[in-house]
Design an enzyme around this catalytic site. Structure first.
Site, PDB file in Angstrom:
ATOM      1  N   TYR A 298     -67.145  51.615   1.486  1.00 37.84           N
ATOM      2  CA  TYR A 298     -65.887  50.948   1.816  1.00 37.84           C
ATOM      3  C   TYR A 298     -66.145  49.661   2.583  1.00 37.84           C
ATOM      4  CZ  TYR A 298     -63.240  55.076   0.311  1.00 37.84           C
ATOM      5  OH  TYR A 298     -62.679  56.106  -0.421  1.00 37.84           O
TER       6      TYR A 298
ATOM      7  N   LEU B 182     -49.952  57.152  -2.473  1.00 43.55           N
ATOM      8  CA  LEU B 182     -48.772  56.319  -2.214  1.00 43.55           C
ATOM      9  C   LEU B 182     -48.458  55.374  -3.371  1.00 43.55           C
ATOM     10  CD1 LEU B 182     -49.112  55.419   1.582  1.00 43.55           C
ATOM     11  CD2 LEU B 182     -47.392  56.888   0.524  1.00 43.55           C
TER      12      LEU B 182
ATOM     13  N   GLY C 209     -47.736  51.435  -3.261  1.00 49.11           N
ATOM     14  CA  GLY C 209     -46.470  50.888  -2.786  1.00 49.11           C
ATOM     15  C   GLY C 209     -45.434  50.644  -3.867  1.00 49.11           C
TER      16      GLY C 209
END
Length: 324
Positions: free
Chosen positions: A62, A233, A236
């Site tokens: 990451y 999620l 968005g």
């Protein structure tokens, strides 16, 4: 309906949500971590803690290691935080470089080296959970087992799991391990619903178009393997992002999420997450946003349990077609 997380057997009082740290540390290059990155990370961590999250998900890749590095700086600044949270990281993805192609690496040497590097960046002596990030076709399961045993006996890793694996890969690896695989992190969400379609469409001609390997969800339920959902999620798209150029199914699902958010008097993020947590598998959504307002909005999840009818309304909107 409240479903106990399978991971709670190994990590007492683990939070329903996990915070995904992929967005910490700045850009995916060799630029150094600076004060602004540290400020952003502190704010994101504080927001996650405020809504009860105590599980933080990392990977060695990451932001090319900077996500772990900036989190390690937080732990250095706040030494009491480490024992109040659970840390998970992943290894096995290796980027292309001047001499080598992109590859996945389950070799004992690379697993051990990756963990040592993660521990150093995170400024901690142990990981609560280590996941193998993506399946390596050249993996020797006995070599993986040796690496896991060495990491466990040395106290560097307490529990082990995988990411992006299906039922047959899980069974194959577990057969060679003396310790249980405790988690499987895969992309499942309201918009990426192949994980549901593979069961609903069983025995129909439509099933041939479903890419999700049948039995994976049920296997994890049966064997107490924590399903963690990345992408939960939906970037968005269902909670405020402009969907003008998106397919009609996305527009219809976003509209349905908004209606249900008003009905339950919660955030749209909470409805998107509640779709996952309503499933009896005890899914642990990983939220990857670094916007504090959206992190806090996810805290509304504790206020809502979708009815069966509302859950199916969301599923049908996302599918864009009737059930068989």
């Amino acid at each position: 309906m409240k479903t106990t997380l399978p991971l709670a057997k190994h990590l007492p009082n683990v939070s329903r949500l996990a915070f995904g740290c992929m967005g910490l540390g700045g850009s995916w290059d060799n630029a150094p971590v600076d004060a602004e990155h540290l400020r952003q990370a502190n704010e994101a961590v504080d927001a996650a803690l405020e809504i009860g999250i105590n599980f933080f998900d990392h990977a060695d890749i990451y932001t090319r290691g900077k996500a772990e590095q900036v989190f390690g700086q937080i732990l250095e600044q706040r030494p009491t935080l480490r024992e109040a949270i659970y840390l998970q990281s992943k290894c096995a993805i290796r980027f292309a470089d001047a001499h080598n192609p992109q590859r996945y690496d389950f070799s004992k040497h690379w697993i051990l080296q990756s963990v040592d590097n993660s521990l150093k960046r995170l400024n901690t002596e142990y990981l609560d959970v280590l996941l193998l990030h993506r399946p390596d076709p050249l993996a020797d399961p006995e070599e993986v087992a040796e690496a896991f045993e060495q990491l466990h006996s040395s106290g560097k890793v307490r529990h082990f799991g995988v990411s992006n694996m299906h039922i047959h890969q899980l069974q194959w690896l577990q057969h060679h391990l003396d310790m249980p695989l405790v988690a499987n992190q895969i992309e499942i969400s309201l918009l990426r619903h192949d994980w549901l379609d593979q069961g609903v469409l069983a025995g129909t001609p439509q099933s041939q178009h479903v890419g999700f390997v049948p039995g994976t969800i049920e296997h994890c339920q049966q064997h107490g393997i924590q399903l963690q959902s990345w992408g939960s999620l939906c970037q968005g798209l269902l909670s405020g992002r402009d969907v003008q150029d998106q397919p009609d199914t996305v527009k219809q699902t976003a509209a349905k999420v908004t209606v249900l958010a008003e009905h339950y008097d919660v955030s749209r993020e909470a409805i998107v997450l509640a779709f996952l947590t309503r499933h009896p598998a005890g899914i642990q959504p990983v939220i990857g946003t670094t916007h504090t307002s959206r992190i806090l909005a996810c805290g509304d999840l504790e206020k809502v349990t979708l009815s069966r009818e509302h859950w199916y309304e969301l599923y049908l909107a996302a599918r864009g077609r009737a059930l068989p």
